[in-house]
Enzyme design. Structure first.
Site, short mmCIF file in Angstrom:
data_model
loop_
_atom_site.label_atom_id
_atom_site.label_comp_id
_atom_site.label_asym_id
_atom_site.label_seq_id
_atom_site.Cartn_x
_atom_site.Cartn_y
_atom_site.Cartn_z
N ASP A 56 49.03 -16.52 -4.60
CA ASP A 56 49.97 -17.44 -5.24
C ASP A 56 49.41 -18.02 -6.53
OD1 ASP A 56 48.00 -18.64 -3.61
OD2 ASP A 56 49.01 -20.57 -3.87
N GLU A 57 50.32 -18.50 -7.34
CA GLU A 57 49.99 -19.32 -8.51
C GLU A 57 48.86 -18.77 -9.37
OE1 GLU A 57 51.15 -23.81 -7.40
OE2 GLU A 57 49.23 -23.18 -6.58
#
Lengths: 547, 547
Positions: free
Chosen positions: A341-342
Site C-alpha cells: 500500500d501507499e
C-alpha cells in the site's frame, strides 16, 4: 434439582441511567438499555433456544470433561488448557479461595462433556481459513454436552458456555436450559495490531489475544514492521532489528517471543498472519540492510534520504527471497500479508538510475508499472515458499497479476468507495476482506461502536457468487496514538462490535439488543482482567482493579 | 568534580519518527520533534537559566534535606513525605535494588537543601487560593538549594528539581547547573473528575492526584454526585448513598475515604473542592430523600417521575441546611462548588403546586426566576457555613445576587461565546474560572492536546482589571465514557497541556518546543507508573508495564 424461573444476570448487572448526556453533545442516538432475551451472549450464536428453567452450578462439583465418545482425550493439551481457563472464568473466586471445598453442594449440571466428533480433532494443528469452528451446545440437567467436529468449534463453544453462566443474588452460579447451534458467518475474523509505530510488550499482545478469543476473533494480523521501527528479530538478518528497532533488545520480538505468541494464539484457535509490508513503509528496513532502499536525489546528487525498496537491483530480490524464506518458516500460517500500500513515487522519480530503468522497461513515466514490476517479482518469490498471500487493495487496483487464492484487503475510501471496491474485487473473482469501516484507531466522542456494528462486508452491489468471495474482515488499530498505556481500553469493546458482525447472522443488527448484551459482555471482560472501556454511564458489579 | 558538557536526556529519550501519518487523515498539523533547550521541564518555569555544565548525582550519596535555616524541620511530615517521594522518582531502580550501597560514588551535587523562608511554613495547613507556591531553585556543586516562602512552593520546586535530573548513556544520573525562579500564572489550576456517571475507585483518584502534582495542578474539583449515582456517604443522611449509589457499599466513598483523599491531596498542595450540584442533576438524591425532588405531572396527575429539587417546600431548605452544614465540615476547603447548571423546567411547569407558587410570587411564567429563588436561598444557607462558593455560569446568567468573592465557572459555548462570557462576568466584577476549551472528555482523533494548549483564559476583550479577575481554569473529564479502565490514559498527557497553560508565562506557547518537552514528560509519567498515552509515533525507554 433446583430450578428457578428467574433469569437474572446479577453478576454482570449494569444499570445504565437514561440521564441526559449532560455537558456533552449528542453525537449518536443512545440506544435503550433493556434486558436482552439472550442475556450477555456476545457474539450472538446462529441459533439459540433458551428456556427460563435455571440450573445451579457448584464450583465444588461442576467440571468440564472430555466426553467418552470424544476423539480427543487427555493428551490434547489445547483442550485441557481451555478447560482450566474456562473453569477459572466461570468460578473466578470460589475456586481460588477454595470456599466451596468443604460444603460440596451438588450441581444441577455436574458436567460439561466436550465431544469432538470427527476422527481427527486437529488438536495439534494450526487453525486455518478452512477450519471448522461449528459446535452444538446442549445445557440440561444433569449434564451439558458440547459437540464439535474439531477442537476449534469446542473452543468457541466453551466461550459460549461460560457466557451462559450467571450469578443470582446470593452469588450462586446458575445456567438456563439452553440449545445452541452455532458456526461463524465469515471464516476470517481478524484484528490488526501495529507493533512498529509503537512497540507493544508481549504482555499486551497476549492479553489482547485472550480478549479476541472471548469475542470469537480468529486471525491476529500482526503488522509487525513499518517505517518507524523494525522490532522483528530476524535470524538471517539480525541487523534489521539491531539497527531498525527502537531499541535493539528492549524493543524487539525475539524468535522465542514470536513462537510463544503463535502458540498462545493457536491454543485459542487464532491464526497469526504476519505482515511485512513492501515496497513502501520500509524506512526502518533500510537502517540494517544496505542498498535495500532507493536513494533519493536532490537535483543531480543523492539527498541522503531514502525512498521505497529499490526495485531495480538484483540484490533486492536476493534479500527478499532469503528474508521471506525465513518468515515462511517462522510463521506457520498458510498466508503472509505482503502489504503493497501507499507507495510514494517521488523518490523513485528523483533517482536517475530508476529513470533509466523505467525507460529500458518501456514504463514511460507510469511509476505504478514499476511498483507492479516489483510486486510481481515479490509474489513469485513468496509463491516458492508455498504460502498464499494477502495484499492491500492498491496491488489489485494497479492490475498486478495475482494467484487465484489471493486475498485482497480493502481499506480505503468512504462507504460508497469501499463498497464499489468490494464489487470490483469480487467481480474479478478474487477473495476479499474488508477493513475500511473498522479502523478503530480513528476515535470520536460518543458511542462509535455503533457505526462499526452497522457496517456489513457483503453490503455492496454484486451477485451471490460475488458475496461468497467475501472471506470476512478485520478491525485495525494502527499505532500512531496507541501503546501499552491505552491500547486495550481503546480496542475493547469497540472491536467486539466487529466481532459480532463477522460471526453472527447478518440479520443480527438490533442496536438496542446489542447494547444490552455488549454492556454486560464488557463488564465480563473487565471481570476477567481486561480494561475494556464503558459504552456509557453505568457501572459493573466488579470494577477494573488497575489504574 | 566531574562535569561533562553534554546535555543528554537518554532516560527520557524518545524517538518520534516523522513518517507520514499512514492510514490516517491529517487532522492537526504535527509539530516537529526537536530537543528543547529546556529538556523535559513541564510546565515550564517562569524563569530558567540552564547551563551546559553537568553534575553527577549518586543514589548512594545524594539526599534531600531540610536547610539549616529552614523554618520547617523533621516534624513537617508533608515535606518529609515529599522528600521520600522525590527520592524514589529520581532513583527509581538503584535505591530499590540497593545496587549502589557498597560502591558509594560521590555526587557532584550531594544535597538538595530545602529552605522554607517564612516563619510559618504552613506545613500543617490546607492549601488555599491565596497559597504562595513560588520558589527559587539553584543547582550547583556541591549543593543545590530550593528556597520557598511556604511548603507549597517547596513541593512545586521538588517536582521541578526531579524533572531536571536525567540519565546519561551509562545510566548515571546527572543534572545541569541551573537557576530557576518560579511561580504560577494563575492561582486556581483545577481538574474536574466526575464520580457519579461512573464510580471511580479510590486508587484511581489517588493516582490522578499524584499525576496532578507532577503537572503542578492545585485543585481537585470533585464532581462527586449527579443524576446517575450518589456515591457520597453522608453521616447525616445515610439513605442518600444507601439508595442512590450504584451499590450501597462497593460503590460509595465513606467518610474515611474522603478524609484520606483530602489528606493525600493536601500533601501534594492540592485543594479538594467538592461539588454538590443542585437544583438540577439530582435524580440520584431523590432515591434516598423523600419529597426532595419535584413530582412531575402528566396532565392532572403525577407521572411517577421526578424533576429538579422542589424549590417550594420548606423541608427542602431544612434538608439543604443540614446537608451543607455536614459538607462544610467534611471538606475543609474554603470553597464549595454549588453547581446550578442545566436546570430543566419542564417538570416544574407540569406541577400544579409549582404553578400556584409561581403565581403567588409574581414570577409569571419565567421559571428562571424560580430557579434564582432557589439558588438565592441556597447561597444564603451556604453563607452561614462561612464557605465561599463556586457556581456554573448559568447562575450568573440568570442574574442571581452573588457574594463578591463568588467564582463564576464558565463552561458553555464556542470560543467566541465563552470569551464574551468571560468579558461579561469580569465586567460585573466577579472572579472567574474557564473550562470550555478544556472539556477533555470530548476526544477526537490526533493530537488534540494542541487545541487545549492554545486556549488562554485571559484571551477576551476586557481591561487589565478584568483580566486580573481570571483566577484560572479547570480541565474537566466528565464521566459518561470513562471509568477505571480508561480514565487515566485519556486524561494524561492531554491535561498536561492545560497544566502548562495555567502555570507558565502567557508567552510560553511554542507548540514545537511544547511537543518536545511534553513527549519526554509523558514518558516520565509512564516511568513513574501512570499510563499516560503517547502523543504520536515513538517510544519510551521504559514502556508501561501494565496492559
Amino acid at each position: 434439582m433446583i430450578a428457578t424461573l428467574q433469569f437474572t444476570t446479577l453478576l454482570l448487572a449494569v444499570i445504565v441511567c437514561r440521564a441526559t448526556q449532560d455537558y456533552a453533545y449528542k453525537d449518536v442516538e443512545e440506544p435503550t438499555l433493556g434486558d436482552s432475551q439472550y442475556g450477555s451472549l456476545w457474539p450472538l450464536p446462529q441459533k439459540v433456544e433458551m428456556s427460563t428453567v435455571a440450573f445451579k452450578l457448584s464450583g465444588a462439583s461442576f467440571q468440564i470433561v472430555d466426553a467418552k465418545e470424544s476423539s480427543s482425550g487427555a493428551s490434547c493439551s489445547l483442550l485441557q488448557n481451555a478447560y482450566r481457563r474456562y473453569d477459572e472464568y466461570i468460578f473466578p473466586i470460589s475456586r481460588m479461595q477454595g470456599q466451596n471445598k468443604e460444603k460440596a453442594f451438588a450441581s444441577d449440571v455436574s458436567e460439561l462433556q466436550v465431544w469432538i466428533t470427527s476422527a481427527d480433532s486437529e488438536c495439534d494443528s494450526y487453525p486455518s481459513v478452512t477450519s471448522d469452528e461449528s459446535y452444538e451446545l446442549t445445557v440440561d440437567s444433569p449434564v451439558a454436552v458440547l459437540k464439535a467436529p474439531k477442537v476449534w468449534g469446542a473452543l468457541r463453544g466453551l466461550e459460549t458456555f461460560s457466557q451462559l453462566v450467571y450469578e443470582d443474588e446470593y452469588g450462586a452460579k446458575s445456567i438456563n436450559r439452553t440449545e445452541i447451534q452455532d458456526f461463524p458467518r465469515f471464516a476470517h475474523r481478524g484484528l490488526l495490531l501495529d507493533t512498529s509505530r509503537h512497540f507493544l510488550p508481549i504482555k499486551v499482545i497476549l492479553a489482547n489475544l485472550e480478549a479476541m478469543a472471548w469475542n470469537k476473533f480468529n486471525v491476529f494480523h500482526w503488522h509487525i514492521v513499518d517505517d518507524p521501527s523494525f522490532p522483528y528479530m530476524s535470524r538471517t538478518f539480525p541487523q534489521l532489528s539491531q539497527q531498525g528497532a527502537y531499541h535493539p533488545y528492549t524493543h524487539v520480538y525475539t524468535p522465542s517471543d514470536v513462537k510463544m505468541i503463535i502458540e498462545f494464539a493457536r491454543l485459542r484457535g487464532i491464526r497469526v498472519v504476519s505482515e511485512f509490508d513492501t515496497p513502501g513503509h520500509t524506512q526502518s528496513w533500510g537502517k540494517g540492510q544496505k542498498d535495500l532502499l532507493t536513494p533519493c536525489y536532490s537535483g543531480a546528487s543523492p539527498s541522503g534520504s531514502f525512498g521505497p525498496v529499490n526495485p531495480i537491483l538484483n540484490t533486492t530480490y536476493d534479500f527478499m527471497a532469503m528474508f521471506f524464506k525465513e518468515v515462511s518458516t517462522v510463521f506457520p500460517d498458510a498466508y503472509i500479508h505482503l502489504g503493497g500500500d501507499e507507495v510514494d513515487f517521488s523518490c523513485w522519480k528523483s533517482n536517475p538510475d530508476i529513470q533509466k530503468f523505467m525507460a529500458q522497461q518501456g514504463f514511460g513515466t507510469d511509476y505504478s508499472k514499476l511498483e507492479s514490476f516489483y510486486i510481481q517479482r515479490l509474489l513469485d518469490i513468496v509463491t516458492t515458499t508455498n504460502k498464499g498471500y494477502m495484499i492491500w487493495q492498491e496491488v489489485f487496483d494497479n492490475g498486478v497479476k495475482l494467484k487465484a487464492d489471493t486475498l485482497i484487503h480493502v481499506w480505503k475510501g468512504n462507504q460508497q468507495q469501499y463498497q464499489a471496491e468490494m464489487a470490483r474485487v469480487t467481480a474479478s473473482g478474487y477473495h476479499t476482506l474488508l477493513s475500511t469501516p473498522w479502523y478503530l484507531n480513528r476515535i470520536s466522542y460518543g458511542q462509535d461502536w455503533q457505526a462499526a456494528y452497522k457496517a456489513d462486508p457483503q453490503d455492496f452491489n454484486g451477485t451471490d457468487a460475488q458475496k461468497k468471495l467475501v472471506v470476512g474482515g478485520e478491525a485495525c488499530l494502527w499505532g500512531e496514538y496507541v501503546d501499552a498505556t491505552n491500547l486495550t481500553p481503546r480496542l475493547w469493546p469497540r472491536a467486539s462490535a466487529v466481532g459480532e458482525r463477522l460471526w453472527s447472522d447478518k440479520d443480527v443488527k438490533d442496536t438496542n439488543d446489542a447494547y444490552s448484551r455488549l454492556t454486560k459482555h464488557r463488564c465480563r471482560m473487565v471481570q476477567r482482567g481486561i480494561p475494556a472501556e464503558p459504552l456509557f454511564t453505568g457501572y459493573c458489579a466488579h470494577e477494573y482493579k488497575g489504574v
